[in-house]
Design a protein around this motif. Sequence first.
Motif, PDB file in Angstrom:
ATOM      1  N   ALA A  57     -47.673  70.095  20.229  1.00  0.00           N
ATOM      2  CA  ALA A  57     -46.849  69.007  21.018  1.00  0.00           C
ATOM      3  C   ALA A  57     -46.876  69.438  22.443  1.00  0.00           C
ATOM      4  O   ALA A  57     -46.839  68.606  23.486  1.00  0.00           O
ATOM      5  N   ASN A  58     -46.809  70.669  23.054  1.00  0.00           N
ATOM      6  CA  ASN A  58     -46.701  71.111  24.226  1.00  0.00           C
ATOM      7  C   ASN A  58     -48.040  70.792  24.983  1.00  0.00           C
ATOM      8  O   ASN A  58     -47.905  70.215  26.388  1.00  0.00           O
ATOM      9  N   ASP A  59     -49.168  71.031  24.516  1.00  0.00           N
ATOM     10  CA  ASP A  59     -50.679  70.807  25.010  1.00  0.00           C
ATOM     11  C   ASP A  59     -50.519  69.159  25.225  1.00  0.00           C
ATOM     12  O   ASP A  59     -50.911  68.692  26.379  1.00  0.00           O
ATOM     13  N   GLN A  60     -50.160  68.448  24.251  1.00  0.00           N
ATOM     14  CA  GLN A  60     -50.046  66.780  24.433  1.00  0.00           C
ATOM     15  C   GLN A  60     -49.130  66.596  25.669  1.00  0.00           C
ATOM     16  O   GLN A  60     -49.379  65.761  26.437  1.00  0.00           O
ATOM     17  N   MET A  61     -48.056  67.140  25.668  1.00  0.00           N
ATOM     18  CA  MET A  61     -46.954  66.761  26.722  1.00  0.00           C
ATOM     19  C   MET A  61     -47.348  67.259  28.027  1.00  0.00           C
ATOM     20  O   MET A  61     -47.153  66.284  29.083  1.00  0.00           O
ATOM     21  N   THR A  62     -48.070  68.323  28.029  1.00  0.00           N
ATOM     22  CA  THR A  62     -48.471  68.790  29.475  1.00  0.00           C
ATOM     23  C   THR A  62     -49.428  67.691  29.883  1.00  0.00           C
ATOM     24  O   THR A  62     -49.331  67.450  31.202  1.00  0.00           O
ATOM     25  N   ARG A  63     -50.538  67.224  29.154  1.00  0.00           N
ATOM     26  CA  ARG A  63     -51.393  66.242  29.805  1.00  0.00           C
ATOM     27  C   ARG A  63     -50.577  65.072  30.207  1.00  0.00           C
ATOM     28  O   ARG A  63     -51.050  64.335  31.287  1.00  0.00           O
ATOM     29  N   ALA A  64     -49.640  64.722  29.385  1.00  0.00           N
ATOM     30  CA  ALA A  64     -48.920  63.371  29.692  1.00  0.00           C
ATOM     31  C   ALA A  64     -48.172  63.484  30.740  1.00  0.00           C
ATOM     32  O   ALA A  64     -48.090  62.444  31.605  1.00  0.00           O
ATOM     33  N   VAL A  65     -47.445  64.393  31.100  1.00  0.00           N
ATOM     34  CA  VAL A  65     -46.647  64.653  32.140  1.00  0.00           C
ATOM     35  C   VAL A  65     -47.449  64.852  33.488  1.00  0.00           C
ATOM     36  O   VAL A  65     -46.900  64.098  34.338  1.00  0.00           O
ATOM     37  N   LYS A  66     -48.480  65.175  33.522  1.00  0.00           N
ATOM     38  CA  LYS A  66     -49.525  65.348  34.644  1.00  0.00           C
ATOM     39  C   LYS A  66     -49.851  63.902  34.783  1.00  0.00           C
ATOM     40  O   LYS A  66     -49.800  63.511  36.228  1.00  0.00           O
ATOM     41  N   GLN A  67     -50.190  63.162  33.965  1.00  0.00           N
ATOM     42  CA  GLN A  67     -50.508  61.919  34.152  1.00  0.00           C
ATOM     43  C   GLN A  67     -49.239  60.922  34.773  1.00  0.00           C
ATOM     44  O   GLN A  67     -49.269  60.144  35.756  1.00  0.00           O
ATOM     45  N   LEU A  68     -48.087  61.224  34.186  1.00  0.00           N
ATOM     46  CA  LEU A  68     -46.979  60.522  34.594  1.00  0.00           C
ATOM     47  C   LEU A  68     -46.504  60.872  36.037  1.00  0.00           C
ATOM     48  O   LEU A  68     -46.137  59.931  37.122  1.00  0.00           O
ATOM     49  N   GLY A  69     -46.736  61.975  36.344  1.00  0.00           N
ATOM     50  CA  GLY A  69     -46.454  62.509  37.739  1.00  0.00           C
ATOM     51  C   GLY A  69     -47.033  61.914  38.616  1.00  0.00           C
ATOM     52  O   GLY A  69     -46.831  61.889  39.955  1.00  0.00           O
ATOM     53  N   GLU A  70     -48.394  61.502  38.351  1.00  0.00           N
ATOM     54  CA  GLU A  70     -49.330  60.814  39.538  1.00  0.00           C
ATOM     55  C   GLU A  70     -48.734  59.509  40.008  1.00  0.00           C
ATOM     56  O   GLU A  70     -49.177  58.943  40.770  1.00  0.00           O
ATOM     57  N   LYS A  71     -47.750  58.925  39.117  1.00  0.00           N
ATOM     58  CA  LYS A  71     -47.420  57.476  39.118  1.00  0.00           C
ATOM     59  C   LYS A  71     -46.208  57.423  39.599  1.00  0.00           C
ATOM     60  O   LYS A  71     -45.558  56.201  39.926  1.00  0.00           O
ATOM     61  N   VAL A  72     -45.399  58.564  39.717  1.00  0.00           N
ATOM     62  CA  VAL A  72     -43.939  58.372  40.199  1.00  0.00           C
ATOM     63  C   VAL A  72     -43.909  58.330  41.780  1.00  0.00           C
ATOM     64  O   VAL A  72     -44.760  58.591  42.610  1.00  0.00           O
ATOM     65  N   SER A  73     -42.879  57.572  42.273  1.00  0.00           N
ATOM     66  CA  SER A  73     -42.692  57.360  43.703  1.00  0.00           C
ATOM     67  C   SER A  73     -41.533  58.279  44.361  1.00  0.00           C
ATOM     68  O   SER A  73     -41.948  58.643  45.663  1.00  0.00           O
ATOM     69  N   ASP A  74     -40.683  58.832  43.465  1.00  0.00           N
ATOM     70  CA  ASP A  74     -39.661  59.427  43.928  1.00  0.00           C
ATOM     71  C   ASP A  74     -40.101  60.932  44.180  1.00  0.00           C
ATOM     72  O   ASP A  74     -40.476  61.697  43.172  1.00  0.00           O
ATOM     73  N   PRO A  75     -40.245  61.494  45.222  1.00  0.00           N
ATOM     74  CA  PRO A  75     -40.236  62.970  45.701  1.00  0.00           C
ATOM     75  C   PRO A  75     -39.652  64.154  44.956  1.00  0.00           C
ATOM     76  O   PRO A  75     -40.451  65.065  44.252  1.00  0.00           O
ATOM     77  N   LYS A  76     -38.604  63.788  44.516  1.00  0.00           N
ATOM     78  CA  LYS A  76     -37.767  64.893  43.927  1.00  0.00           C
ATOM     79  C   LYS A  76     -38.096  64.938  42.131  1.00  0.00           C
ATOM     80  O   LYS A  76     -38.533  65.915  41.565  1.00  0.00           O
ATOM     81  N   LEU A  77     -38.550  63.626  41.758  1.00  0.00           N
ATOM     82  CA  LEU A  77     -38.922  63.450  40.377  1.00  0.00           C
ATOM     83  C   LEU A  77     -40.535  63.934  40.397  1.00  0.00           C
ATOM     84  O   LEU A  77     -40.662  64.737  39.096  1.00  0.00           O
ATOM     85  N   LYS A  78     -41.351  64.054  41.212  1.00  0.00           N
ATOM     86  CA  LYS A  78     -42.714  64.233  41.361  1.00  0.00           C
ATOM     87  C   LYS A  78     -42.673  65.890  41.245  1.00  0.00           C
ATOM     88  O   LYS A  78     -43.119  66.591  40.573  1.00  0.00           O
ATOM     89  N   GLN A  79     -41.836  66.422  41.920  1.00  0.00           N
ATOM     90  CA  GLN A  79     -41.508  67.912  42.090  1.00  0.00           C
ATOM     91  C   GLN A  79     -40.970  68.508  40.590  1.00  0.00           C
ATOM     92  O   GLN A  79     -41.400  69.401  40.200  1.00  0.00           O
ATOM     93  N   MET A  80     -39.932  67.670  40.051  1.00  0.00           N
ATOM     94  CA  MET A  80     -39.449  67.870  38.877  1.00  0.00           C
ATOM     95  C   MET A  80     -40.682  67.937  37.708  1.00  0.00           C
ATOM     96  O   MET A  80     -40.658  69.078  37.019  1.00  0.00           O
ATOM     97  N   LEU A  81     -41.382  67.027  37.701  1.00  0.00           N
ATOM     98  CA  LEU A  81     -42.484  67.023  36.596  1.00  0.00           C
ATOM     99  C   LEU A  81     -43.538  68.098  36.833  1.00  0.00           C
ATOM    100  O   LEU A  81     -44.090  68.516  35.892  1.00  0.00           O
ATOM    101  N   GLU A  82     -43.723  68.270  38.079  1.00  0.00           N
ATOM    102  CA  GLU A  82     -44.860  69.350  38.400  1.00  0.00           C
ATOM    103  C   GLU A  82     -44.395  70.783  37.943  1.00  0.00           C
ATOM    104  O   GLU A  82     -45.008  71.574  37.294  1.00  0.00           O
ATOM    105  N   HIS A  83     -43.085  70.873  38.262  1.00  0.00           N
ATOM    106  CA  HIS A  83     -42.491  72.165  37.724  1.00  0.00           C
ATOM    107  C   HIS A  83     -42.376  72.221  36.156  1.00  0.00           C
ATOM    108  O   HIS A  83     -42.336  73.091  35.509  1.00  0.00           O
ATOM    109  N   SER A  84     -42.189  71.264  35.533  1.00  0.00           N
ATOM    110  CA  SER A  84     -42.101  71.180  34.173  1.00  0.00           C
ATOM    111  C   SER A  84     -43.290  71.569  33.617  1.00  0.00           C
ATOM    112  O   SER A  84     -43.374  72.093  32.495  1.00  0.00           O
ATOM    113  N   VAL A  85     -44.553  71.134  34.136  1.00  0.00           N
ATOM    114  CA  VAL A  85     -45.743  71.423  33.369  1.00  0.00           C
ATOM    115  C   VAL A  85     -45.783  72.791  33.414  1.00  0.00           C
ATOM    116  O   VAL A  85     -46.163  73.343  32.396  1.00  0.00           O
ATOM    117  N   GLY A  86     -45.373  73.506  34.392  1.00  0.00           N
ATOM    118  CA  GLY A  86     -45.410  75.160  34.405  1.00  0.00           C
ATOM    119  C   GLY A  86     -44.595  75.770  33.588  1.00  0.00           C
ATOM    120  O   GLY A  86     -44.757  76.638  32.688  1.00  0.00           O
TER     121      GLY A  86
END
Length: 164
Positions: free
Chosen positions: A21-50
Amino acid sequence: MSAPNSLKDVYLDEMKDLWSANDQMTRAVKQLGEKVSDPKLKQMLEHSVGGIEKHTGVLKQLIEAAGGQAEPEHCKGMEGLVTEALKHGIKEASSDGKLQDVAIIAQYQRMSHYGLAGFGSAAAYAKVLGMSDAETKLKQAVSEIYKGDEYASKLAEAVEQAAA
């Protein structure tokens, strides 16, 4: 995966499922992070991957410590959540960046809640099995996931107000 014969088997199966589940979610969050417009959300998603990758490392360590075979068991539950996340967050996304961000946050939280349930169950199994170190590590992961979820909720409120 064969039918479990003991609580330890259920514990190991849960953690192998979470690994996938984590492996799959990591890939999805990376893809979603590329599509966000809010910089705080982008940062949160990048931090989440870690954080997700850190938790995957904990799972691998605990599986090995419990004598299990260190390999993931494909998680169909997360597969469905990822399919929905990419559908609603990317494929059918609004052209309005704020609305897309709202959809991405909702999908991110759905995937995170799956992890909360799994890590929480694994921590409970570890407690019953007398694996206090594993219980502590799994509860720490639950706490970290909750913190990320709370932050995502706060971001969602701000983004929703901006989108309105």
